[in-house]
Design an enzyme around this catalytic site. Sequence first.
Site, PDB file in Angstrom:
ATOM      1  N   LYS A  78       0.817  -1.221   0.000  1.00 25.47           N
ATOM      2  CA  LYS A  78       0.000   0.000   0.000  1.00 25.47           C
ATOM      3  C   LYS A  78       0.850   1.270   0.000  1.00 25.47           C
ATOM      4  CE  LYS A  78      -3.406  -0.821  -0.565  1.00 25.47           C
ATOM      5  NZ  LYS A  78      -3.877  -1.308  -1.914  1.00 25.47           N
ATOM      6  N   GLY A  80       1.820   2.630  -3.100  1.00 26.05           N
ATOM      7  CA  GLY A  80       1.797   3.088  -4.484  1.00 26.05           C
ATOM      8  C   GLY A  80       2.259   2.016  -5.448  1.00 26.05           C
ATOM      9  N   THR A  82       0.714  -0.453  -7.216  1.00 25.69           N
ATOM     10  CA  THR A  82      -0.007  -0.631  -8.473  1.00 25.69           C
ATOM     11  C   THR A  82       0.365   0.461  -9.471  1.00 25.69           C
ATOM     12  OG1 THR A  82      -1.848  -1.628  -7.261  1.00 25.69           O
ATOM     13  CG2 THR A  82      -2.305  -0.850  -9.492  1.00 25.69           C
ATOM     14  N   HIS A 143       7.199  -7.355  -2.111  1.00 22.12           N
ATOM     15  CA  HIS A 143       7.077  -6.645  -0.832  1.00 22.12           C
ATOM     16  C   HIS A 143       8.161  -7.119   0.128  1.00 22.12           C
ATOM     17  CE1 HIS A 143       3.477  -4.731  -2.118  1.00 22.12           C
ATOM     18  NE2 HIS A 143       2.672  -5.767  -1.983  1.00 22.12           N
ATOM     19  N   ARG A 169       6.312   5.480   1.137  1.00 25.52           N
ATOM     20  CA  ARG A 169       5.193   6.417   1.253  1.00 25.52           C
ATOM     21  C   ARG A 169       5.054   6.828   2.713  1.00 25.52           C
ATOM     22  NH1 ARG A 169      -1.108   4.699  -0.039  1.00 25.52           N
ATOM     23  NH2 ARG A 169      -2.019   6.790  -0.011  1.00 25.52           N
ATOM     24  N   SER A 177      -4.254   3.014   4.294  1.00 25.29           N
ATOM     25  CA  SER A 177      -4.537   2.218   3.112  1.00 25.29           C
ATOM     26  C   SER A 177      -4.533   0.725   3.431  1.00 25.29           C
ATOM     27  CB  SER A 177      -3.517   2.514   2.006  1.00 25.29           C
ATOM     28  OG  SER A 177      -3.755   3.784   1.440  1.00 25.29           O
ATOM     29  N   ARG A 300      -7.837   3.188  -4.572  1.00 27.82           N
ATOM     30  CA  ARG A 300      -8.544   3.988  -3.581  1.00 27.82           C
ATOM     31  C   ARG A 300      -8.043   5.420  -3.688  1.00 27.82           C
ATOM     32  NH1 ARG A 300      -6.906   5.212   1.561  1.00 27.82           N
ATOM     33  NH2 ARG A 300      -8.503   6.176   2.847  1.00 27.82           N
ATOM     34  N   LYS A 301      -8.952   6.337  -3.942  1.00 27.89           N
ATOM     35  CA  LYS A 301      -8.567   7.735  -4.161  1.00 27.89           C
ATOM     36  C   LYS A 301      -8.164   8.376  -2.847  1.00 27.89           C
ATOM     37  CE  LYS A 301      -8.857  11.581  -6.889  1.00 27.89           C
ATOM     38  NZ  LYS A 301      -8.393  11.771  -8.258  1.00 27.89           N
TER      39      LYS A 301
END
Length: 382
Positions: A78, A80, A82, A143, A169, A177, A300-301
């Site tokens: 989670k 970034g 993708t 990961h 991030r 996220s 997810r925005k």
Amino acid sequence: MEPKLSPPLAHEHLKDILSNEEFVDILTTFPKERGIISSYSYQYQGFWHNPVHLHGIINFQKHYEPRENDIFLATAPKSGTTWLRAILYALINRKTYPPNDPNHPLLSKNSHSLIPPFELLKPSEYDSVCNSSDPSTRIFGTHCAFGSLPESITDIAKSSNRKIIYLCRDIKDTFISNFHFANKANLRPSPISLEDAFDLYCKGISAGGPIWNHILGYWKESLEKPDKVLFMRYEEMKSEPHFQLRRLAHFLGKPFSQEEENLCLVDQIISLCSFDVMSKLEVNKTGKGKQLISTGALFRKVVAASPGSANNGNGAPTIAPPNANPIREGMAVARQVIDHGPLGQQQRLQRSDTRSRFTVAAVRLTSYFYCFPSLKEVSERE
């Protein structure tokens, strides 16, 4: 003894893994705790993994046979993942598949299938990864922590041409996220509460966690081997995508030519891989990944936090360390956390209210973010 796992995890991939008696025997020897995304996590080489990913990591350590120019895109979950997989695929394959091609693979396939995580591959599938026009290059996602990668990847004497790209991030955003993804991915028998997820996350028990050690491992390597490991930040990708895309291309030895610049290829790749485009594609709304997770759960925005901003888009404040030099302050706090554990101070305070504990820890988690100065800050100091 076979480990107890929740019914939603009992899909064919996991059943195959748990039919491997040798792996099951090994699994029972590892420390085990409740998980955030899956019901249980197991600690291996200092980091926590669900059984599917752990099986994949051990297999990759044993059976990976390198090619000369293999590329690895590493992230904590989670962070970034993708988005950067899509950008990397479009960048590497821009001559074969121009970004304005109406039949571009990214328009019909999810980036996780185009750049597969090696944790979800069988050893027999490693050679079949074909996501570059150069046969000496495969692109793998992971990961996995740096220290768990095979030596044939991490040892610069053995892998001078193999590249590692790491994206981090803001840890508060990553936690939020992770929490939302855990309750959308349907890998648990029941949803996890914010309080339980937060407690586990701050103890370091998250996928690939402790996240602070995950980040620091790759950051340290990027300082020692800048030609081998590229350290990137999601927030900088959001705020200056053109600069960061050119930086990535240069690191990979595939800079944009003047002709490509004149054709606005950088703009085209950024547009193709944007949230607005990717999230509206049918494959990213209704498809299923290898773990039978809906690809829609990957989108997810959010509004990316920036250091010192008042709000990170998720309702949690982004609180800068109080003194004039936030990086120095962040480093000091991070050293204290690493020495004494992520929740030492909070536990001493004995705060029972979830919101209060989140606010206290937000300051500490933000401090980790300030450990890693941006490329511009580094260049200005030099």
